[in-house]
Design a protein around this motif. Structure first.
Motif, short mmCIF file in Angstrom:
data_model
loop_
_atom_site.label_atom_id
_atom_site.label_comp_id
_atom_site.label_asym_id
_atom_site.label_seq_id
_atom_site.Cartn_x
_atom_site.Cartn_y
_atom_site.Cartn_z
N GLN A 194 0.83 -0.34 -13.19
CA GLN A 194 2.17 -0.13 -12.61
C GLN A 194 2.81 -1.47 -12.26
O GLN A 194 4.00 -1.71 -12.52
CB GLN A 194 2.07 0.77 -11.38
CG GLN A 194 3.41 1.15 -10.76
CD GLN A 194 3.91 0.14 -9.72
OE1 GLN A 194 3.13 -0.67 -9.20
NE2 GLN A 194 5.21 0.19 -9.43
N LYS A 214 -3.93 5.57 -1.86
CA LYS A 214 -3.56 4.42 -1.04
C LYS A 214 -3.50 3.14 -1.87
O LYS A 214 -3.56 2.03 -1.34
CB LYS A 214 -4.58 4.25 0.10
CG LYS A 214 -4.70 5.47 1.01
CD LYS A 214 -5.77 5.27 2.07
CE LYS A 214 -5.89 6.49 2.98
NZ LYS A 214 -6.98 6.36 3.99
N SER A 274 9.73 4.16 2.78
CA SER A 274 10.03 3.39 1.55
C SER A 274 11.25 2.48 1.75
O SER A 274 12.26 2.59 1.05
CB SER A 274 10.27 4.33 0.36
OG SER A 274 9.16 5.19 0.17
N ARG A 294 0.87 -1.18 0.00
CA ARG A 294 0.00 0.00 0.00
C ARG A 294 0.89 1.22 0.00
O ARG A 294 1.70 1.43 0.91
CB ARG A 294 -0.94 -0.01 1.21
CG ARG A 294 -2.40 -0.12 0.82
CD ARG A 294 -3.31 -0.05 2.00
NE ARG A 294 -3.28 1.24 2.68
CZ ARG A 294 -4.11 1.60 3.64
NH1 ARG A 294 -5.04 0.73 4.04
NH2 ARG A 294 -4.02 2.78 4.21
N LYS A 295 0.75 2.05 -1.04
CA LYS A 295 1.66 3.16 -1.30
C LYS A 295 1.76 4.11 -0.10
O LYS A 295 2.86 4.53 0.28
CB LYS A 295 1.18 3.92 -2.54
CG LYS A 295 2.03 5.10 -2.96
CD LYS A 295 1.51 5.66 -4.28
CE LYS A 295 2.35 6.85 -4.75
NZ LYS A 295 2.20 8.02 -3.86
N ASP A 296 0.63 4.45 0.51
CA ASP A 296 0.65 5.43 1.59
C ASP A 296 1.41 4.90 2.82
O ASP A 296 2.18 5.64 3.45
CB ASP A 296 -0.78 5.82 1.98
CG ASP A 296 -1.62 4.62 2.40
OD1 ASP A 296 -1.51 3.55 1.75
OD2 ASP A 296 -2.38 4.73 3.38
N TYR A 351 -2.35 0.00 -4.24
CA TYR A 351 -1.24 -0.95 -4.13
C TYR A 351 -0.29 -0.74 -5.32
O TYR A 351 -0.73 -0.61 -6.47
CB TYR A 351 -1.75 -2.39 -4.12
CG TYR A 351 -2.36 -2.78 -2.79
CD1 TYR A 351 -1.57 -3.29 -1.77
CD2 TYR A 351 -3.72 -2.60 -2.56
CE1 TYR A 351 -2.12 -3.62 -0.54
CE2 TYR A 351 -4.28 -2.93 -1.33
CZ TYR A 351 -3.48 -3.44 -0.33
OH TYR A 351 -4.03 -3.76 0.89
N ILE A 352 1.00 -0.70 -5.03
CA ILE A 352 2.02 -0.57 -6.07
C ILE A 352 3.06 -1.68 -5.90
O ILE A 352 3.27 -2.18 -4.81
CB ILE A 352 2.73 0.81 -6.00
CG1 ILE A 352 3.41 0.99 -4.63
CG2 ILE A 352 1.74 1.93 -6.29
CD1 ILE A 352 4.32 2.20 -4.57
N TYR A 379 3.70 2.46 2.79
CA TYR A 379 5.10 2.27 2.39
C TYR A 379 5.87 3.58 2.54
O TYR A 379 6.98 3.61 3.08
CB TYR A 379 5.13 1.77 0.94
CG TYR A 379 6.48 1.43 0.39
CD1 TYR A 379 7.26 0.42 0.94
CD2 TYR A 379 6.98 2.11 -0.74
CE1 TYR A 379 8.50 0.09 0.41
CE2 TYR A 379 8.21 1.78 -1.28
CZ TYR A 379 8.97 0.78 -0.71
OH TYR A 379 10.19 0.45 -1.25
N GLU A 380 5.27 4.66 2.07
CA GLU A 380 5.93 5.96 2.17
C GLU A 380 6.00 6.44 3.62
O GLU A 380 6.97 7.08 4.02
CB GLU A 380 5.20 6.97 1.28
CG GLU A 380 5.35 6.67 -0.21
CD GLU A 380 4.54 7.61 -1.09
OE1 GLU A 380 4.75 7.59 -2.31
OE2 GLU A 380 3.68 8.35 -0.54
#
Length: 541
Positions: free
Chosen positions: A452, A329, A192, A183-185, A331-332, A187-188
């Motif tokens: 992505q 939010k 990261s 989940r990008k949010d 997924y990446i 992870y950051e």
């Protein structure tokens, strides 16, 4: 999406194929074409007759219809063929074969043992093509694919979808279907981190747990999740092959023989990392027992921090729902577990064997029109119609490539279910050339929120042609043994993931290895090596 037949199915198949084969009706009995064929011209352009054909898809989840969407309307208008789809499982197909009353066209999973008896229920495509549509052999089908599927009797019985050749890999556009997604949010929020090492992976999961975050339903975020163990293209979550692919465990030994990936030291090391994560409450506690609906619900609610995925495209619906409502939010894909001994990730792209095989049955009412439809769908022109429709109506040409109208592309990427029902382009995929579609449409062929991750796979995707059809042509004894061994491995990996110590993992693995050895492992490996050698010879032709 793939599945295998049971032992019971194999036994029943052996009986019913005998009955089916006795009806005859092979290429030697074909009526003459009703027109003059031309190897330079697709026969559907010359033959203006019409036909109603039945097409059986051997998947119980298949639910498409023919004639209600844009794609099939165009195909029927071009070819004069109207199709009635049927679907079912091996049991239904076996019943039809026992009666000798088969649908005109049959599509079966390419890993199914049913296909090795194709000569008993299918008319050779090469004979049909020579009689009715030589354009199939001269121009429509891929030469390397035809060579690979030519059987010992010199005939080609089935043609695959998604068959990617060495040429396709060299031209580009072949994607993998596995990804380590976060989940990008979140992870950051944790900076990261590098999650490629056992230490980094574990530390990231621990950092997320300490944050005490909640999902859309107010429940605690689960640091790590993966696909449910009983469904999908890979059993046992990511622990049958995806983890091994990520850490680059080879498929073959240095001298080109079958490699035992599950006992590889690096694989075992990473397996213990996941076991430790479970012991520390960092993974989904229901990971081993949950259903597909459970997994979909977790993805729809953004419940996982990491989702280690063995089937990206299979997550279209839950990923789209979550990301559409929570674009920040989404997924990446990021770099996931990597080898501790320096191997590179090696993710499989679709191989030359493709996914399914499609046959024209010996019961075909109109083999001429059936062959014309198969040739049409296999050809570049038919593939373009199947994926883009008609120029000026559903797409325009830009820089030599078809581009879907903007409204259709928007619908495809944001509401895949509605696109499939109403438009159908790219969804009637039983003879689709995925590499051609990739070269024409690129990443846009995939739903927006999976693009992505699909793009991320390209750097690590490799062909593994030597492993094609590895277990399709096993002896009956080895086929039974591989089923027993797979069942035992499913039980073993469940025990391993719930182990309380590394020594328990080692004991469970040792028991599994002994079970394999007691159930024909050496002969199974010998037969797999025979198939690998046969594949190498075909690929070298």
């Amino acid at each position: 999406m793939k599945k295998t037949a049971t032992v019971a199915t194999l036994i029943v198949s052996a009986l019913v194929f005998t009955a089916c084969g006795s009806k005859g009706g092979g290429g030697g009995n074909l009526a003459d074409a009703s027109f003059t064929v031309d190897a330079a011209t697709p026969s559907w352009k010359t033959d203006k007759s019409t036909a109603d054909l039945s097409w059986y898809i051997n998947f119980d989840w298949f639910a498409q219809t023919w004639g209600n969407d844009t794609a099939t309307k165009f195909i029927t208008e071009d070819t004069g063929v109207n199709v009635t789809y049927q679907n079912g499982t091996d049991d239904k197909l076996n019943t039809m074969m026992a009666s000798g009353d088969l649908p005109d066209i049959i599509t079966i999973d390419g890993t199914s043992p049913l296909i090795k008896d194709a000569s008993k229920f299918a008319i050779p495509l090469d004979e049909l093509a020579k009689k009715y549509d030589p354009y199939f052999l001269s121009s429509a089908a891929k030469p390397d694919t035809l060579k690979f599927f030519t059987q010992d009797d010199g005939h080609v019985y089935g043609y695959p979808n998604f068959s990617n050749t060495q040429s396709d890999y060299e031209k580009g556009g072949v994607y993998g279907n596995q990804a380590f997604m976060v989940r990008k949010d979140i992870y950051e929020q944790i900076g990261s981190p590098d999650m490629t090492t056992p230490e980094g992976f574990t530390a990231a999961l621990e950092a997320v747990k300490k944050l005490g975050l909640k999902d859309a339903l107010g429940k605690p975020i689960v640091p790590f999740g993966t696909q449910n163990f009983s469904d999908g293209s890979e059993k046992n979550g990511v622990f049958d092959r995806t983890l091994a692919d990520f850490i680059g465990v080879p498929m073959l030994t240095d001298d080109g023989k079958y490699y035992d990936r599950l006992t590889d030291a690096d694989y075992q090391k990473w397996l213990k990392v996941f076991v430790a994560a479970r012991q520390n409450g960092l993974t989904d506690k229901d990971m081993v027992t949950m259903t597909k609906d459970d997994k979909d619900a977790r993805l729809t609610n953004g419940s996982y921090f990491v989702y280690f995925d063995n089937d990206i495209i299979g997550e279209t619906d839950p990923m789209t729902v979550w990301a559409s409502e929570n674009p920040d939010k989404a997924y990446i894909a990021v770099e996931g577990p990597k080898s501790t001994v320096g191997r590179k990730p090696a993710l499989p792209g679709t191989s030359i064997e493709g996914w399914t095989q499609t046959f024209i049955s010996k019961s075909a009412k109109n083999p001429q029109k059936a062959m014309e439809l198969v040739e049409y769908l296999v050809s570049e022109y038919g593939d373009t119609v199947m994926n883009f429709g008609r120029e000026g109506q559903t797409y325009t040409m830009k820089d030599g490539k078809p581009v879907l109208n903007a409204d259709l592309l928007q619908l495809k990427q944001t509401d895949p279910s509605a696109f499939e029902t109403k438009v159908g382009l790219t969804t009637h995929l039983w003879l689709q050339d995925s590499a051609l579609l990739s070269r024409q449409m690129g990443i846009d062929q995939f739903p927006k929120y999976l693009q992505q991750a699909k793009q991320w796979t390209v750097q690590y995707t490799v062909p593994q042609f030597e492993m094609a059809s590895l277990d399709v042509y096993l002896s009956r004894e080895s086929a039974r043994n591989v089923e027993k061994i797979n069942q035992d491995w499913a039980q073993t990996i469940a025990k391993i993931l719930n182990a309380k110590s590394d020594s328990e993992v080692d004991q469970d693995m040792a028991a599994f290895v002994k079970y394999r050895q007691d159930n024909g492992w050496d002969k199974l490996v010998e037969e797999r090596n025979t198939q690998i050698e046969a594949n190498k010879k075909k690929l070298a032709q």
